[in-house]
Scaffold this motif. Structure first.
Motif, PDB file in Angstrom:
ATOM      1  N   TRP A  17      24.088  71.907  80.566  1.00  8.40           N
ATOM      2  CA  TRP A  17      24.529  72.042  79.174  1.00  8.40           C
ATOM      3  C   TRP A  17      25.474  73.233  79.122  1.00  8.40           C
ATOM      4  O   TRP A  17      25.151  74.313  79.620  1.00  8.40           O
ATOM      5  CB  TRP A  17      23.344  72.270  78.235  1.00  8.40           C
ATOM      6  CG  TRP A  17      23.727  72.433  76.796  1.00  8.40           C
ATOM      7  CD1 TRP A  17      24.171  73.578  76.179  1.00  8.40           C
ATOM      8  CD2 TRP A  17      23.750  71.409  75.795  1.00  8.40           C
ATOM      9  NE1 TRP A  17      24.455  73.331  74.859  1.00  8.40           N
ATOM     10  CE2 TRP A  17      24.204  72.015  74.582  1.00  8.40           C
ATOM     11  CE3 TRP A  17      23.425  70.062  75.778  1.00  8.40           C
ATOM     12  CZ2 TRP A  17      24.334  71.296  73.398  1.00  8.40           C
ATOM     13  CZ3 TRP A  17      23.554  69.344  74.598  1.00  8.40           C
ATOM     14  CH2 TRP A  17      23.995  69.953  73.419  1.00  8.40           C
ATOM     15  N   ASP A  18      26.636  73.054  78.535  1.00  6.79           N
ATOM     16  CA  ASP A  18      27.604  74.136  78.429  1.00  6.79           C
ATOM     17  C   ASP A  18      28.405  73.919  77.149  1.00  6.79           C
ATOM     18  O   ASP A  18      29.301  73.090  77.093  1.00  6.79           O
ATOM     19  CB  ASP A  18      28.532  74.152  79.641  1.00  6.79           C
ATOM     20  CG  ASP A  18      29.511  75.321  79.615  1.00  6.79           C
ATOM     21  OD1 ASP A  18      29.421  76.145  78.666  1.00  6.79           O
ATOM     22  OD2 ASP A  18      30.361  75.423  80.513  1.00  6.79           O
ATOM     23  N   SER A  19      28.067  74.666  76.102  1.00  5.20           N
ATOM     24  CA  SER A  19      28.658  74.445  74.783  1.00  5.20           C
ATOM     25  C   SER A  19      29.706  75.493  74.408  1.00  5.20           C
ATOM     26  O   SER A  19      30.086  75.587  73.247  1.00  5.20           O
ATOM     27  CB  SER A  19      27.563  74.402  73.709  1.00  5.20           C
ATOM     28  OG  SER A  19      26.948  75.665  73.573  1.00  5.20           O
ATOM     29  N   GLN A  20      30.190  76.276  75.378  1.00  2.72           N
ATOM     30  CA  GLN A  20      31.245  77.255  75.064  1.00  2.72           C
ATOM     31  C   GLN A  20      32.579  76.509  74.980  1.00  2.72           C
ATOM     32  O   GLN A  20      33.432  76.587  75.848  1.00  2.72           O
ATOM     33  CB  GLN A  20      31.317  78.362  76.107  1.00  2.72           C
ATOM     34  CG  GLN A  20      32.184  79.538  75.653  1.00  2.72           C
ATOM     35  CD  GLN A  20      32.298  80.608  76.704  1.00  2.72           C
ATOM     36  OE1 GLN A  20      32.374  80.317  77.891  1.00  2.72           O
ATOM     37  NE2 GLN A  20      32.317  81.869  76.286  1.00  2.72           N
ATOM     38  N   LEU A  21      32.717  75.806  73.877  1.00  5.61           N
ATOM     39  CA  LEU A  21      33.861  74.933  73.672  1.00  5.61           C
ATOM     40  C   LEU A  21      34.428  75.170  72.277  1.00  5.61           C
ATOM     41  O   LEU A  21      33.732  75.685  71.388  1.00  5.61           O
ATOM     42  CB  LEU A  21      33.451  73.469  73.849  1.00  5.61           C
ATOM     43  CG  LEU A  21      33.062  73.095  75.287  1.00  5.61           C
ATOM     44  CD1 LEU A  21      32.350  71.756  75.344  1.00  5.61           C
ATOM     45  CD2 LEU A  21      34.301  73.072  76.183  1.00  5.61           C
ATOM     46  N   PRO A  22      35.678  74.778  72.036  1.00  9.61           N
ATOM     47  CA  PRO A  22      36.319  75.136  70.758  1.00  9.61           C
ATOM     48  C   PRO A  22      35.795  74.385  69.542  1.00  9.61           C
ATOM     49  O   PRO A  22      36.130  74.745  68.409  1.00  9.61           O
ATOM     50  CB  PRO A  22      37.788  74.781  71.008  1.00  9.61           C
ATOM     51  CG  PRO A  22      37.776  73.765  72.086  1.00  9.61           C
ATOM     52  CD  PRO A  22      36.619  74.130  72.962  1.00  9.61           C
ATOM     53  N   THR A  23      34.969  73.385  69.745  1.00 12.59           N
ATOM     54  CA  THR A  23      34.571  72.509  68.640  1.00 12.59           C
ATOM     55  C   THR A  23      33.498  73.082  67.735  1.00 12.59           C
ATOM     56  O   THR A  23      33.299  72.585  66.621  1.00 12.59           O
ATOM     57  CB  THR A  23      34.036  71.185  69.210  1.00 12.59           C
ATOM     58  OG1 THR A  23      33.036  71.497  70.182  1.00 12.59           O
ATOM     59  CG2 THR A  23      35.140  70.385  69.851  1.00 12.59           C
TER      60      THR A  23
END
Length: 1106
Positions: free
Chosen positions: A431-437
């Motif tokens: 899981w890796d949620s360091q995203l622009p969304t």
């Protein structure tokens, strides 16, 4: 002493591989042979030999400049006082951090002072810096990290340096936060000083030979460059010498999850100066949609601060983010059982332009390490209470995991905000949620995650063509409504759970506990984007690591599947459109005369007076007597209920008692019931049945009220109505002694969008963001009531239907229940049929996909309408479907009013014979199926089991969806194509026996074209298992009296084991009482016994009445 040496030796070899003087030396008589030692020694010595050019350069600098080689951490980070006392880690020069395990435990606690990258073979940046962190390091692992800002020369290893010095060379470029790195290489013949390279990277790699008098006899070349921290995909590379571009036959591979680029095939001569340039651009697979609403335009896109770029592939979003998300974290609060942090919004980066999508300025993150295999992370508005799903989950009162035993590690990326979950044993990021969304507002919440692979299963309920989800830019909505299975149109259930396979075959599962309208985008990054219209983000992750364990862990969380009665595993018949009870009675007699096994008969809404629940129409006046008669013959009867209740009656106790008990959904802040139209017709009107059904509803439909099943009073009212219908205390002769309930239309469904007279709150019914659902432009009220309807939780808290719509079906629970609408944990109470399908060949495979998905969702008792609900079925299709449907856990033939009959006795004698034969196989194997149901109920195991669950190391099985298993041992390979007389079946790597001939088929681990004439379905028993069986009969009432047997299918080593669960088949909640009988059989060396290494157990001491 030997034991101690055995466990210390691998650790010493690991750290010793990074001694400058690396020698293994011991006293006479001490010999240690251990596979872990051999493997870990080989692995880390290969890393040493790979990095020898870097180490040799460090020695040159020590010799010429006095630099240290083995370097205390404080030498590089003197300003960080923590490093002054670090003495269990060290550096090679300025860049390679070595963190060995120095104690007899598999855990290293290390300090990460600045930007470092993961172990050499992974290359992903780690988010932790300037703090202590724990690493999971089992016996074969050592902590190795490369510091950003440095370039490391490498060489392919060999068994000696004489051989390795002839091998191709390479560079590892570890970029710092400024996208820069530098390094040196000293190289000579190993004995005299000749030349060295200066290597600098600042968007361009400049390799300069400072002293190049030495000509290497092996013509060494730099053939590969690995770039760590490459934020965008490298698309082109040019190599130039003296400003002249050279032809370079190289290949470029980019790993977006790790942010690593690998350039291979280079031919850069050692001792020469080169300039290597490359261009980077955002891969289209790295785009995250910035304008997911319909009809994006460049103007709308750029108003949100995003980039507009149209491609030829219309599925690729033309409007995408170019900057980070607007949230950051200042401080993370760590405890032994989790972590917490506040998220702060950078208002300069907010992109919303509507009040209800303006991001909330401060949020709270909580991560709880509940169990070693399960964690929760939750993001919510801690200043204003928001709706949270009130489903009780099976969580420990306080977290019970330990740092040593946890299968996962969690890190929080601070700026921009993100959560990363990594599997400790492999280092795989799952899981890796360091995203622009990421954004969180009142009516629009969005979060994305990168995935460990393209292999994602689950999310429902939708119809699609493969078990594995298609990751090519597909968005699927989730919102329960009366929608027959169709492509991209969410149907009856809401299941925001998926299982993912990692590239090495490990598996994990993720649940988002939310009940608002939602959609999920699957994109080839690979990544997911969740968008929901309310509530909070409440994620639960289970770590498996096998697919079967994922389901067991997930059902331990949400509740185990219901244990169905034995008779419900028999074959069942239903039809919407029976004209009267005499037609049903004749069908029962015809099935009996044909000798076709058959346990359960249904009545659809035809049996009601004007489709009113808990009534009997005049044409079905004989139904109570018919039910009693067929039950005397050992059969069972199930009735249908639709939860919408007519309000246009003068004498309808069900409605009047409901009003008295205040059970119906109302308009907010009023005492007025919300009415729509569903099935009930108005009283005292003559219905023109020649009109289309929907027209009849519009003209003749009564005002229908919707019970609020959250209320305690509603549950009691519903119970009472069911019991009154069953017992009929005023006229016992009209009591309906049904055995189960079939709950339809409980999404809740309506035949009028919203309410009679329209809805009153446009914002809720057409929210600022409309998920990807059918009829998207019409809002949320298509085929369902108004979203502003007011309901009450059991504790009296008012909630909007907008927030709880998906949970309308959750509280419908009574005995054996078949429900159309589902939510996570519905399997605790009910089975599920896959809805109003079509009589078409593609539906066969789609039914298998649906059953396998509901296995993941914790609903074991599933099946599709055999032969199809809509449209006329045809002979071959229905016959092949009868063969397949004989292996549905819920095996029912059912179709629509106005279509031709399709029950087995409606065709011809050949059809009857084939149906009889395949159902006799089902009934023979019911003891095995019942045992699987018990195992699902107690342990959460799957009954309809994807082949990959048993053979996950065989990647071929990851794509198979036209075959399935009953449990671990029975392989079903049905025909699913018209006119086919063979089936191309995959037989995984095990010993397989033909069910019909008992013969070892003699092949495995391959596809095989098997004969499948019209009368045949291919069945195979897996070696190593014992299947209990019983001689079949026309009903389970009689088959349960027949002799039993065992089929022992041996492995190559002549071993088999199996289990039987047996009780009276009907009593509820008696699984630990004397009616329980569990036996574990083992067969070894030709004897059916309980030999050493196996065990036989009997729980309870049942005395069978037969």
């Amino acid at each position: 002493l030997l034991f101690q040496m055995k466990h210390r030796h691998p650790r010493w070899m690991q750290v010793g591989a990074f001694y400058p003087f690396s020698r293994n030396h011991n006293a006479e008589g001490f010999i240690v042979t251990d596979s872990v030692l051999v493997n870990t020694s080989k692995y880390y010595l290969n890393i040493r030999y790979t990095l020898l050019p870097y180490l040799y350069t460090l020695f040159y600098k020590a010799h010429t400049q006095g630099d240290t080689v083995v370097r205390p951490v404080l030498h590089e980070f003197y300003s960080d006082e923590v490093t002054w006392s670090v003495d269990r880690q060290f550096l090679w020069g300025p860049g390679l951090l070595i963190s060995p395990v120095l104690d007899p435990v598999g855990l290293a606690v290390m300090s990460i002072p600045i930007l470092f990258y993961m172990p050499v073979n992974k290359g992903a940046k780690i988010s932790v810096r300037k703090q202590w962190t724990s690493m999971y390091l089992p016996a074969d692992k050592l902590g190795l990290h490369l510091r950003g800002g440095y370039i490391y020369p490498t060489q392919q290893p060999a068994n000696t340096t004489v051989a390795s010095r002839k091998n191709p060379m390479g560079l590892i470029i570890a970029l710092d936060d400024n996208n820069a790195a530098s390094g040196d290489l000293f190289w000579d013949d190993g004995e005299s000083t000749e030349f060295d390279h200066s290597i600098i990277f600042q968007n361009v790699l400049q390799m300069t030979a400072i002293n190049s008098n030495y000509a290497d006899p092996d013509n060494l070349k730099f053939e590969e460059i690995k770039i760590l921290g490459a934020l965008q995909e490298i698309t082109t590379v040019t190599v130039s010498q003296n400003n002249v571009v050279e032809n370079s036959p190289h290949n470029i591979t980019y790993y977006p999850l790790e942010k690593v680029a690998h350039i291979t095939g280079l031919q850069l001569d050692l001792g020469k100066s080169y300039t290597v340039k490359w261009t980077q651009r955002l891969s289209v697979n790295e785009r995250f949609n910035c304008y997911p609403s319909p009809n994006p335009t460049q103007e709308k896109c750029e108003q949100l601060g995003c980039v507009w770029e149209v491609t030829s592939n219309l599925d690729i979003p033309p409007c995408y983010y170019s900057s980070n998300n607007a949230y950051s974290v200042d401080k993370v609060e760590y405890t032994s059982s989790g972590l917490a942090a506040n998220l702060t919004l950078n208002s300069d980066k907010t992109r919303a332009n509507e009040n209800f999508t303006t991001p909330i300025s401060t949020l709270r993150l909580e991560v709880k390490y509940h169990l070693n295999h399960m964690l929760q992370f939750k993001i919510y508005d801690y200043q204003d209470t928001r709706y949270e799903v009130p489903v009780p989950l099976n969580l420990p009162n306080s977290p019970m995991s330990t740092n040593k035993e946890r299968l996962y590690e969690v890190s929080v990326q601070k700026k921009p905000f993100g959560i990363q979950v990594r599997r400790k044993s492999t280092g795989t990021v799952i899981w890796d949620s360091q995203l622009p969304t990421f954004t969180f507002s009142d009516m629009f919440i969005q979060i994305s995650t990168r995935l460990a692979s393209q292999y994602i299963y689950g999310f429902g309920e939708t119809e699609h063509t493969m078990f594995r989800r298609n990751m090519s830019w597909h968005t699927w909505g989730m919102f329960t409504r009366d929608q027959p299975p169709s492509y991209k149109l969410n149907s009856y259930g809401y299941q925001p759970f998926y299982m993912a396979l990692e590239e090495d075959g490990n598996a994990h599962g993720v649940l988002l506990l939310n009940s608002n309208a939602m959609d999920v985008t699957f994109q080839p990054t690979p990544a997911l984007i969740y968008r929901t219209t309310g509530g909070i983000l409440d994620f639960y992750m289970v770590l498996g690591p096998t697919p079967e364990l994922v389901v067991q862990e997930y059902t331990a969380l949400i509740g185990r599947p219901v244990m169905p009665p034995y008779w419900s595993l028999g074959f069942q018949l239903c039809r919407y459109g029976y004209t009267n009870d005499s037609e049903i009675a004749q069908l029962v007699e015809d099935m009996k005369a044909a000798g076709i096994p058959y346990d359960v008969q249904y009545a659809d809404i035809d049996h009601m007076e004007r489709q009113l629940d808990f009534t009997i129409g005049t044409r079905f006046a004989g139904l109570p007597a018919l039910i009693n008669r067929i039950k005397d013959d050992g059969m069972r009867f199930i009735i249908i209920l639709d939860p919408a209740i007519s309000g246009n009656e003068t004498n309808y106790p069900t409605f009047s008692r409901g009003v008295q008990d205040d059970v119906f959904i109302k308009w907010p802040n009023t005492n007025d019931i919300i009415y729509s139209k569903v099935w009930p017709f108005l009283p005292n009107v003559q219905v023109n049945e020649s009109l289309p059904e929907q027209t009849q509803i519009q003209i003749y439909g009564a005002h229908a009220a919707f019970p609020d099943f959250f209320r305690n009073s509603t549950v009691e009212w519903w119970k009472r109505e069911i019991l009154e219908f069953y017992n009929n205390p005023t006229d016992p002769s009209r009591s309906v002694k049904f055995d189960g309930l079939w709950i339809d239309m409980n999404e809740p469904a309506a035949f009028l969008n919203g309410a009679i007279g329209g809805c009153r709150n446009d914002l809720l019914n057409v929210p600022p963001y409309m998920p990807y659902l059918g009829y998207q432009s019409d809002g949320l009220t298509v085929k369902t009531p108004c979203m502003e309807g007011e309901q009450y939780l059991p504790d009296g808290t008012p909630v909007r239907h907008y927030d709880v719509h998906m949970k309308f079906a959750y509280f419908l629970e009574r005995g054996i229940v078949i429900t159309r609408s589902t939510y996570p944990s519905s399997g605790r109470w009910a089975g599920h049929w896959l809805g109003d399908n079509i009589a078409a060949w593609d539906q066969l495979a789609k039914s298998v996909i649906g059953m396998m998905e509901f296995s993941l969702f914790g609903i074991s008792y599933t099946g599709a309408d055999i032969c199809g609900f809509f449209k006329d079925s045809e002979y071959e299709l229905c016959l092949r479907w009868m063969q397949l449907g004989a292996f549905y856990p819920y095996s029912r033939n059912h179709n629509q009013k106005g279509t031709r009959r399709q029950d087995p006795v409606s065709w011809n004698s050949t059809f009857e014979e084939i149906s009889r034969n395949v159902l006799n196989i089902r009934y023979t194997l019911l003891p095995y199926l019942y045992t699987l149901m018990y195992d699902a109920h107690v342990h959460g195991s799957t009954v309809i089991r994807p082949i990959l669950h048993e053979f996950v190391q065989d990647r071929t099985t990851w794509e198979i969806y036209e075959q399935f298993l009953w449990g671990p041992a029975l392989l079903i390979s049905p025909v699913m194509q018209q006119n086919a007389v063979t089936v191309n079946a995959y037989l995984p790597n095990a010993r397989w026996y033909d069910y019909y001939t008992d013969e070892d088929i003699g092949f495995r681990g391959q596809f095989k074209v098997l004969p499948a004439p019209l009368e045949h379905i291919n069945l195979h028993i897996r070696g190593g298992y014992i299947l209990p069986w019983q001689r079949p009969a026309n009903t389970t009432f009689y088959s349960r009296k027949n002799p039993m047997g065992l089929t022992v299918a041996l492995t190559d080593s002549l071993f088999a084991e199996g289990q039987l669960y047996w009780d009276d088949g009907v009593r509820i909640g008696m699984y630990g009482a004397p009616c329980l009988h569990t036996i574990l059989f083992c067969c070894e060396d030709g004897s059916l016994d309980a030999p050493r290494g196996c065990r036989a157990s009997t729980l309870g001491d049942i005395q069978s009445p037969n």
